[in-house]
Each structure stands twice: as structure tokens, then as C-alpha cells.
Design an enzyme around this catalytic site. Structure first.
Site, PDB file in Angstrom:
ATOM      1  N   TYR A  53     -41.945   7.224  24.418  1.00 62.14           N
ATOM      2  CA  TYR A  53     -42.106   8.617  24.041  1.00 62.14           C
ATOM      3  C   TYR A  53     -41.066   9.427  24.805  1.00 62.14           C
ATOM      4  CZ  TYR A  53     -44.550  12.742  22.282  1.00 62.14           C
ATOM      5  OH  TYR A  53     -44.849  13.910  21.651  1.00 62.14           O
ATOM      6  N   LYS A 108     -57.367  -3.417   0.799  1.00 64.41           N
ATOM      7  CA  LYS A 108     -56.018  -3.784   0.354  1.00 64.41           C
ATOM      8  C   LYS A 108     -55.061  -3.812   1.536  1.00 64.41           C
ATOM      9  CE  LYS A 108     -54.713  -4.791  -2.970  1.00 64.41           C
ATOM     10  NZ  LYS A 108     -54.214  -4.156  -4.179  1.00 64.41           N
TER      11      LYS A 108
END
Length: 278
Positions: A53, A108
């Protein structure tokens, strides 16, 4: 059947069929969903976040700003797809809405990861408007390497797919169309090899004219099936040039009428199946 096995009773078969659903109700609540996000990069201590970060992350940001294609090397974009649905055609449940569609889209995403190693994010949209769905997918596309459209009702699913494939910079796929069609046509090719018949000489009858069936017809024709050998039948009968009510009502069906004229057949299911190899 071996000597130790016995045939299940109707009641036992019904109980067996219901068991996955009963288990699903318990286990979905237990796990609170089927997928999660976990860190891929090593975090040895909190100091490593100065790499992953701020401030270190600014460097790959600047690199991608200079060359957007680097996003495929420096971020998860290369291996991440979005599973997008509006919940209007979920399984055999129909229009159940975006929240109720989430378990399927999570499932899915789980399949993508477990079977293909592909990361996936389920995105269920609170709109049925095709233009809004198209615009939303366009807007989120920079974050993904591909888009999997899922369980969107027809006929709008055709226009949504066609429009997004025209101008999206990443692959867009509608599982209910292309996924089903790919499997079905592959099966037909191999079945005809087994019986020693040439693909281009085979006669096909397609029962039903929904999104999957229309996509199968399109792919069969693109793969080499002769239009005069393809007959499709919906609930009102064979799709042929006499079905003029489809011209304005259902453009995709009328395209099949124009291309095949129902293989010269008239009538319903019985007539459609006559002489078909598959």
C-alpha cells in the site's frame, strides 16, 4: 447392479433428490457464503504494507498510468473475472431478483476458482434495464480480465452480449449462450464421429428456442451445419418462414426462420424430430 444392491423405492429416490437442498440450507448459513478474499502477497509484518500500500504502491500505479497494459502484469486483473447477473433468469427459478441470485453467482465464482484457478467476483445488479446493465459492465471492465454474464433473461441477453462484445476491451461471455452451445456442439461433433457420419451431412432438431437453444443453433451453423439440415421448434411450432409474428416480436428467432426455414418442415415437435440424427 450387484447382489448386495437393491433398487431404491420412489420415496427413497425423492429423499435423495431433496438432500442436496436440505444440506445447502444448513451449510450456506454455517459458512456465511462460499467465497472470500485472501491476501496473495506475503505479509511478514505490518511494515510490508509500505510495499503493498502507501507509499510503495505509487510506483506500479505510475507504471500503469504510462502503459495500461501493465495492469495485466502488476495487478490481479489478468486472472480475475466478474460474474454479472440481474437475477431475471436464475436456474429454473425465473426472475428472483439480484439478492436471491447471489448464491448462484457465488457458486459460479467457486467453480471458476476450484476448476480453473481463476479468481471471480459475483456482481448482482439492481436493474433489469439492458442499457443500464451494458453501461455498468462497461464502467467496471477496467478492474477485470473478463466478464461472465449469467442468468439474464432473453431476448435482452442477446443484445447485451452483442453490444458488450462490440466495444469492450476485454472478453465478454454469456455462459447460458456460449457455454451451453460449446458443450452441446462439441458433443454433437464427437457423437457423429462415433457413428461415422459427417458433421455437414447431419440433420439436427432443436427442441426449445430460448437463449441456450438459439446460441446452439448459431454455433451449429457457424461450425458447418447446412441451414437446410437444421430445424428448431418452440412452444408454438417449428421456426419457419410462415412464423411472421416473430419478425417484430422476437428478432433472434426470426433470424433462424430466415436462415433455415425449419429445414422445410411444418408443424410441431413430432414433425421437427422426423429424420433428425441429433
Amino acid at each position: 447392479m450387484t447382489g448386495k444392491e437393491r433398487e431404491l423405492s420412489v420415496e427413497e429416490r425423492l429423499a435423495k433428490a431433496k438432500k442436496p437442498g436440505e444440506d445447502a440450507k444448513i451449510l450456506h448459513k454455517f459458512y456465511g457464503g462460499k467465497i472470500e478474499t485472501v491476501p496473495k502477497a506475503c505479509v511478514r509484518s505490518f511494515n510490508d504494507f509500505s510495499i503493498w500500500y502507501s507509499p510503495g504502491v505509487a510506483e506500479p500505479c505510475k507504471m500503469i498510468a504510462q502503459d495500461p497494459e501493465l495492469a495485466y502484469e502488476l495487478t490481479c486483473k489478468w486472472n480475475t473475472v466478474a460474474v454479472v447477473s440481474d437475477g431475471t433468469r436464475v436456474l429454473g427459478l425465473g426472475d428472483i431478483g439480484p439478492e436471491a441470485a447471489m448464491p448462484v453467482m457465488e457458486g459460479k465464482s467457486m467453480l471458476f476458482k476450484y476448476l480453473g484457478g481463476v479468481d471471480s467476483v459475483p456482481i448482482c445488479l439492481d436493474t433489469k434495464d439492458p442499457d443500464k446493465i451494458i453501461e455498468t459492465v462497461r464502467l467496471i471492465a477496467p478492474s477485470f480480465g473478463g466478464i461472465n454474464l449469467e442468468d439474464i433473461s432473453n431476448p435482452k441477453c442477446f443484445d447485451i452480449l452483442d453490444e458488450l462484445r462490440r466495444d469492450c476491451k476485454i472478453p465478454v461471455w454469456h455462459d447460458d449462450q456460449q457455454g451451453t452451445a460449446t458443450v452441446e456442439v462439441a458433443g454433437a461433433i464427437n457423437a457423429l464421429k462415433v457413428v461415422g457420419k459427417k458433421f455437414e451431412e447431419a440433420h439436427f432438431a432443436i427442441v426449445g428456442a430460448g437463449a441456450a437453444s438459439l446460441a446452439i443453433a448459431r454455433l451449429l451453423l457457424a461450425t458447418g451445419t447446412k441451414p437446410q439440415n437444421l430445424c428448431m421448434c418452440d412452444s408454438s411450432g417449428i421456426l419457419n418462414l410462415e412464423r411472421e409474428e416473430l419478425k417484430t416480436k422476437y428478432r433472434q428467432k426470426w433470424e433462424i426462420c430466415e436462415k433455415t426455414d425449419g429445414a422445410g418442415k411444418r408443424g410441431g415437435l413430432k414433425e421437427a424430430l422426423k429424420g433428425a440424427d441429433i
